[in-house]
Every structure is written in C-alpha cells, then in structure tokens.
Design a protein around this motif. Structure first.
Motif, PDB file in Angstrom:
ATOM      1  N   LEU A   1      -1.698  11.171 -12.193  1.00  0.00           N
ATOM      2  CA  LEU A   1      -2.730  10.313 -11.618  1.00  0.00           C
ATOM      3  C   LEU A   1      -2.948   9.011 -12.388  1.00  0.00           C
ATOM      4  O   LEU A   1      -2.890   7.925 -11.807  1.00  0.00           O
ATOM      5  N   LYS A   2      -3.174   9.086 -13.676  1.00  0.00           N
ATOM      6  CA  LYS A   2      -3.460   7.885 -14.458  1.00  0.00           C
ATOM      7  C   LYS A   2      -2.282   6.914 -14.418  1.00  0.00           C
ATOM      8  O   LYS A   2      -2.455   5.719 -14.169  1.00  0.00           O
TER       9      LYS A   2
ATOM     10  N   PRO B   1       0.821  -1.217   0.000  1.00  0.00           N
ATOM     11  CA  PRO B   1       0.000   0.000   0.000  1.00  0.00           C
ATOM     12  C   PRO B   1       0.857   1.271   0.000  1.00  0.00           C
ATOM     13  O   PRO B   1       0.490   2.269  -0.615  1.00  0.00           O
ATOM     14  N   LEU B   2       2.013   1.231   0.665  1.00  0.00           N
ATOM     15  CA  LEU B   2       2.923   2.375   0.659  1.00  0.00           C
ATOM     16  C   LEU B   2       3.420   2.645  -0.760  1.00  0.00           C
ATOM     17  O   LEU B   2       3.451   3.799  -1.205  1.00  0.00           O
ATOM     18  N   PHE B   3       3.757   1.584  -1.497  1.00  0.00           N
ATOM     19  CA  PHE B   3       4.210   1.763  -2.876  1.00  0.00           C
ATOM     20  C   PHE B   3       3.101   2.317  -3.760  1.00  0.00           C
ATOM     21  O   PHE B   3       3.344   3.158  -4.627  1.00  0.00           O
ATOM     22  N   VAL B   4       1.877   1.854  -3.530  1.00  0.00           N
ATOM     23  CA  VAL B   4       0.734   2.364  -4.296  1.00  0.00           C
ATOM     24  C   VAL B   4       0.530   3.849  -3.999  1.00  0.00           C
ATOM     25  O   VAL B   4       0.365   4.663  -4.908  1.00  0.00           O
ATOM     26  N   ILE B   5       0.569   4.203  -2.719  1.00  0.00           N
ATOM     27  CA  ILE B   5       0.390   5.604  -2.318  1.00  0.00           C
ATOM     28  C   ILE B   5       1.480   6.477  -2.934  1.00  0.00           C
ATOM     29  O   ILE B   5       1.205   7.555  -3.463  1.00  0.00           O
ATOM     30  N   LEU B   6       2.728   6.014  -2.853  1.00  0.00           N
ATOM     31  CA  LEU B   6       3.840   6.783  -3.424  1.00  0.00           C
ATOM     32  C   LEU B   6       3.677   6.946  -4.934  1.00  0.00           C
ATOM     33  O   LEU B   6       3.953   8.026  -5.472  1.00  0.00           O
ATOM     34  N   SER B   7       3.215   5.903  -5.616  1.00  0.00           N
ATOM     35  CA  SER B   7       2.999   5.994  -7.063  1.00  0.00           C
ATOM     36  C   SER B   7       1.933   7.021  -7.398  1.00  0.00           C
ATOM     37  O   SER B   7       2.119   7.868  -8.278  1.00  0.00           O
ATOM     38  N   ILE B   8       0.818   6.953  -6.699  1.00  0.00           N
ATOM     39  CA  ILE B   8      -0.287   7.885  -6.958  1.00  0.00           C
ATOM     40  C   ILE B   8       0.106   9.307  -6.616  1.00  0.00           C
ATOM     41  O   ILE B   8      -0.219  10.253  -7.329  1.00  0.00           O
TER      42      ILE B   8
ATOM     43  N   PRO C   1       4.498   8.816   3.237  1.00  0.00           N
ATOM     44  CA  PRO C   1       4.482   9.587   1.994  1.00  0.00           C
ATOM     45  C   PRO C   1       3.691  10.883   2.068  1.00  0.00           C
ATOM     46  O   PRO C   1       3.848  11.750   1.212  1.00  0.00           O
ATOM     47  N   PHE C   2       2.862  11.040   3.074  1.00  0.00           N
ATOM     48  CA  PHE C   2       2.062  12.257   3.168  1.00  0.00           C
ATOM     49  C   PHE C   2       2.834  13.414   3.800  1.00  0.00           C
ATOM     50  O   PHE C   2       2.351  14.531   3.847  1.00  0.00           O
TER      51      PHE C   2
ATOM     52  N   ILE D   1      -2.031   3.171 -12.593  1.00  0.00           N
ATOM     53  CA  ILE D   1      -1.619   1.986 -13.358  1.00  0.00           C
ATOM     54  C   ILE D   1      -0.404   1.327 -12.711  1.00  0.00           C
ATOM     55  O   ILE D   1      -0.384   0.120 -12.474  1.00  0.00           O
ATOM     56  N   VAL D   2       0.623   2.132 -12.415  1.00  0.00           N
ATOM     57  CA  VAL D   2       1.844   1.601 -11.800  1.00  0.00           C
ATOM     58  C   VAL D   2       1.528   1.012 -10.424  1.00  0.00           C
ATOM     59  O   VAL D   2       1.934  -0.109 -10.104  1.00  0.00           O
ATOM     60  N   GLY D   3       0.803   1.767  -9.597  1.00  0.00           N
ATOM     61  CA  GLY D   3       0.456   1.303  -8.249  1.00  0.00           C
ATOM     62  C   GLY D   3      -0.335   0.009  -8.266  1.00  0.00           C
ATOM     63  O   GLY D   3      -0.031  -0.936  -7.528  1.00  0.00           O
TER      64      GLY D   3
END
Length: 182
Positions: A29-30, A17-24, A84-85, A34-36
């Motif tokens: 955004l798009k 989830p940290l990697f997804v958050i960092l990607s977004i 990441p925030f 996709i990457v996350g």
C-alpha cells in the motif's frame, strides 16, 4: 497539429488513473501510493506543459455547428479503468497479458480520434467535448466554453490532428456565425 509525442503524453494522462490503480493494487500500500502519486504527478506536469503550449497557439478561424455535447463519452472511457479489478498481477503471464492490453489500447488511442475523449481533460482542464460540423465536415471540438446544440459559431481553434478534423478552442472569441449576404 499535435506531434506524436504530445498525443502520447495526452494518452498517458488519460490512462494515469489506471496506472495509479495498478500501483496501489499490486504493490504494498505505502509503496503503491508513492509510486502511483509520483507517476500521476509526472504525467500531469507533462500534460500541463502540452496544454499550455497549445493555449499559446493562435489557431485558425473555423465555422462550427454544434451537433451535440458528447461529454457522456467520458463515462464509456472509464470502463478501461475497471480492467485492473478483474484480477491481480501475480505472474509473468499476468504482466505480459496486461502489457499487450495496454499496447493495444495505446495504439488505438494514438491512431484514432480517441485521444480527444480524455476524461482528465474535462476534470483537470475543463474541456467539454462536442460532436459538430467544422468547416462543413464532421468533427470533434474540445472547448472550455459551454456551447449549445444547433448553434452556428465562428471561433479561433487549433487543429489537434491533421487528418481527423479535431479542434481545440480556448475561452473567448466566440461569435454567432452569419453567412455573408450578397
């Protein structure tokens, strides 16, 4: 005992989830979505393979006294998702700083019993986390069963980490422990 690569995959799952958050947060955004999503799906499939292989293992009979449910430990783990925030990654300094933080977190995760405290093992696979006495030593039990405090049980479980007394138990095969009466 889990191999180091399997523990690494479980740590990647815990921090996915940290990697997804960092990607977004740091990509358009798009592309970030996709990457996350791609990263999460790949890590989830690897973790699913690890957990499926562990389920096939018979394990060993152990005597467990449940001291307490420690599912609340997952909440403390969520704090790492807040990292990441604090700011965005805009410069090379930010990338290096975040990289150092992630390396330290992974080193702790792989060399301690923290790999058992993985909120996604609860959310995706249904494992509860228990602090207990296993074969007369302090330990941690991951189980899909809902176990009660102060219960003494006899069950089949697989040792996840040789030195730290961490076991995983799948549903079924639980019986009350009754010491041999001589």
């Amino acid at each position: 005992m889990l191999k180091r690569w399997a523990k690494l995959i479980l740590s990647l799952l815990a921090y996915s989830p940290l990697f997804v958050i960092l990607s977004i947060k740091n990509l358009p955004l798009k592309l970030g979505l996709i990457v996350g999503t791609g990263v999460f799906v790949i890590i989830f499939l690897m973790a699913w393979a690890v957990m499926s292989s562990v389920k096939k293992l018979i394990g060993q009979p152990i005597v467990v006294k449940i001291d307490r449910d420690i599912n609340e430990q997952y909440v403390g783990f969520i704090v790492t998702y807040i990292v990441p925030f604090i700011g965005t990654i805009k410069t090379v300094n930010d990338v290096i700083s975040m990289g150092i933080l992630i390396v330290v977190i992974f080193a702790l995760y792989l060399t301690t019993s923290l790999f058992a405290v993985n909120p996604l093992l609860k959310l995706l696979f249904g494992y509860n986390l228990y602090l207990c006495t296993i074969n007369n030593k302090d330990g941690i039990l991951l189980s899909r069963e809902k176990l009660n405090r102060n219960e003494e049980l006899f069950l089949q479980a697989y040792s996840l980490d040789n030195g730290s007394n961490i076991f995983i138990h799948h549903k079924g095969g639980v019986s009350k422990y009754e010491p041999n009466k001589s």
